[in-house]
Design a protein around this motif. Structure first.
Motif, PDB file in Angstrom:
ATOM      1  N   ILE A   1       0.837  -1.208   0.000  1.00 55.89           N
ATOM      2  CA  ILE A   1       0.000   0.000   0.000  1.00 55.89           C
ATOM      3  C   ILE A   1       0.867   1.250   0.000  1.00 55.89           C
ATOM      4  O   ILE A   1       0.628   2.186  -0.767  1.00 55.89           O
ATOM      5  CB  ILE A   1      -0.945   0.011   1.222  1.00 55.89           C
ATOM      6  N   LYS A   2       1.882   1.266   0.843  1.00 57.41           N
ATOM      7  CA  LYS A   2       2.741   2.452   0.940  1.00 57.41           C
ATOM      8  C   LYS A   2       3.540   2.668  -0.335  1.00 57.41           C
ATOM      9  O   LYS A   2       3.782   3.801  -0.737  1.00 57.41           O
ATOM     10  CB  LYS A   2       3.667   2.334   2.150  1.00 57.41           C
ATOM     11  N   LYS A   3       3.948   1.575  -0.986  1.00 51.13           N
ATOM     12  CA  LYS A   3       4.733   1.680  -2.217  1.00 51.13           C
ATOM     13  C   LYS A   3       3.869   2.155  -3.386  1.00 51.13           C
ATOM     14  O   LYS A   3       4.329   2.884  -4.252  1.00 51.13           O
ATOM     15  CB  LYS A   3       5.357   0.319  -2.535  1.00 51.13           C
ATOM     16  N   ASN A   4       2.627   1.734  -3.411  1.00 49.67           N
ATOM     17  CA  ASN A   4       1.693   2.084  -4.495  1.00 49.67           C
ATOM     18  C   ASN A   4       0.549   2.901  -3.913  1.00 49.67           C
ATOM     19  O   ASN A   4      -0.598   2.492  -3.983  1.00 49.67           O
ATOM     20  CB  ASN A   4       1.145   0.821  -5.159  1.00 49.67           C
ATOM     21  N   ASN A   5       0.863   4.025  -3.344  1.00 45.23           N
ATOM     22  CA  ASN A   5      -0.125   4.819  -2.610  1.00 45.23           C
ATOM     23  C   ASN A   5      -1.027   5.630  -3.544  1.00 45.23           C
ATOM     24  O   ASN A   5      -1.007   6.856  -3.542  1.00 45.23           O
ATOM     25  CB  ASN A   5       0.586   5.726  -1.609  1.00 45.23           C
ATOM     26  N   THR A   6      -1.805   4.914  -4.334  1.00 45.66           N
ATOM     27  CA  THR A   6      -2.769   5.573  -5.213  1.00 45.66           C
ATOM     28  C   THR A   6      -4.158   5.067  -4.861  1.00 45.66           C
ATOM     29  O   THR A   6      -4.312   3.956  -4.348  1.00 45.66           O
ATOM     30  CB  THR A   6      -2.486   5.262  -6.704  1.00 45.66           C
TER      31      THR A   6
ATOM     32  N   ALA B   1      -3.042  -5.793  11.298  1.00 41.60           N
ATOM     33  CA  ALA B   1      -4.079  -5.887  10.264  1.00 41.60           C
ATOM     34  C   ALA B   1      -4.999  -4.683  10.352  1.00 41.60           C
ATOM     35  O   ALA B   1      -5.435  -4.144   9.329  1.00 41.60           O
ATOM     36  CB  ALA B   1      -4.872  -7.177  10.410  1.00 41.60           C
ATOM     37  N   LYS B   2      -5.274  -4.232  11.579  1.00 44.05           N
ATOM     38  CA  LYS B   2      -6.083  -3.013  11.746  1.00 44.05           C
ATOM     39  C   LYS B   2      -5.372  -1.819  11.125  1.00 44.05           C
ATOM     40  O   LYS B   2      -6.000  -0.967  10.507  1.00 44.05           O
ATOM     41  CB  LYS B   2      -6.341  -2.739  13.226  1.00 44.05           C
ATOM     42  N   GLN B   3      -4.048  -1.745  11.289  1.00 43.51           N
ATOM     43  CA  GLN B   3      -3.283  -0.646  10.708  1.00 43.51           C
ATOM     44  C   GLN B   3      -3.437  -0.621   9.182  1.00 43.51           C
ATOM     45  O   GLN B   3      -3.609   0.439   8.591  1.00 43.51           O
ATOM     46  CB  GLN B   3      -1.809  -0.770  11.095  1.00 43.51           C
ATOM     47  N   VAL B   4      -3.394  -1.800   8.562  1.00 38.59           N
ATOM     48  CA  VAL B   4      -3.572  -1.874   7.104  1.00 38.59           C
ATOM     49  C   VAL B   4      -4.991  -1.446   6.735  1.00 38.59           C
ATOM     50  O   VAL B   4      -5.195  -0.712   5.768  1.00 38.59           O
ATOM     51  CB  VAL B   4      -3.277  -3.301   6.577  1.00 38.59           C
ATOM     52  N   ILE B   5      -5.968  -1.874   7.523  1.00 37.88           N
ATOM     53  CA  ILE B   5      -7.359  -1.497   7.276  1.00 37.88           C
ATOM     54  C   ILE B   5      -7.528   0.020   7.355  1.00 37.88           C
ATOM     55  O   ILE B   5      -8.191   0.629   6.523  1.00 37.88           O
ATOM     56  CB  ILE B   5      -8.301  -2.224   8.267  1.00 37.88           C
ATOM     57  N   TYR B   6      -6.887   0.630   8.349  1.00 38.66           N
ATOM     58  CA  TYR B   6      -6.952   2.092   8.482  1.00 38.66           C
ATOM     59  C   TYR B   6      -6.297   2.771   7.270  1.00 38.66           C
ATOM     60  O   TYR B   6      -6.792   3.785   6.780  1.00 38.66           O
ATOM     61  CB  TYR B   6      -6.266   2.566   9.759  1.00 38.66           C
ATOM     62  N   GLU B   7      -5.193   2.207   6.791  1.00 41.00           N
ATOM     63  CA  GLU B   7      -4.512   2.753   5.601  1.00 41.00           C
ATOM     64  C   GLU B   7      -5.433   2.717   4.377  1.00 41.00           C
ATOM     65  O   GLU B   7      -5.323   3.551   3.485  1.00 41.00           O
ATOM     66  CB  GLU B   7      -3.231   1.970   5.284  1.00 41.00           C
TER      67      GLU B   7
END
Length: 192
Positions: A71-76, A102-108
């Protein structure tokens, strides 16, 4: 690619060596959307598999970290939408099992705790309505969970219900009694 990603995931230890795990996650992220499909398949298979708990957690943490790096690498917005459509169910399941990362990814991805709770409620099996159940909607169930954050005891998914908590006199649970219909059940603590 499949063997390489599998080898990297299995060699990662997010807790012991975060730096090494991140570098391996970046290597996997180079595969882009192809890696995403494989990570979701691996995550689903591992979470369902009966195996050593320590090894299982290690693999799932590696998959979650790699999804976060993706997600961070392809932040579109378009890539986040692709990840949401493919990995959302896995991430919600892992978040409900207690994986904070996993919650952190969900928030992202733009989701909130209420989205996790909503998915948990909708994933409950439908059970027969109890005579004492108060029928409530999905939104009312979410409000009850929010009210219950001040209750004590275990909170979260159990076998066939969502435990809201203990208010000092009653245990409060939510059961799914229809497609989008829930039953609020309060059980009084029995004194012996």
């Amino acid at each position: 690619m499949h063997k390489e990603i599998n080898k990297l995931i299995n060699s990662m230890d997010v807790k012991q060596d975060r730096e090494d795990a991140e570098s391996k996650a970046y290597s996997i992220a180079k595969f882009g959307e192809n890696a995403l499909d494989l990570l979701v398949q691996m995550g689903d298979a591992t979470s369902e598999k009966s195996m050593d708990t320590v090894k299982k957690k290690k693999i799932l943490r590696a998959i979650i970290l790699t999804l976060l790096i993706l997600i961070k690498k392809n932040n579109t917005a378009s890539f986040k939408k692709i990840i949401s459509s493919k990995a959302k169910n896995l991430l919600f399941k892992l978040a409900s099992q207690g994986y904070e990362s996993a919650k952190q990814v969900i928030y992202e991805l733009g989701f909130y705790d209420s989205d996790i709770q909503k998915e948990q409620l909708l994933s409950l099996p439908i059970v027969d309505k109890n005579i004492h159940d108060k029928e409530i909607s999905l939104n009312e169930a979410l409000l009850e969970i929010n009210i219950g954050k001040f209750y004590t005891g275990f909170k979260g998914i159990q076998n066939d219900n969502y435990m809201i908590g203990f208010d000092g006199k009653h245990y409060h649970r939510i059961y799914k009694i229809g497609k989008n219909l829930f039953g609020l059940r309060s059980l009084k603590l029995s004194k012996k």
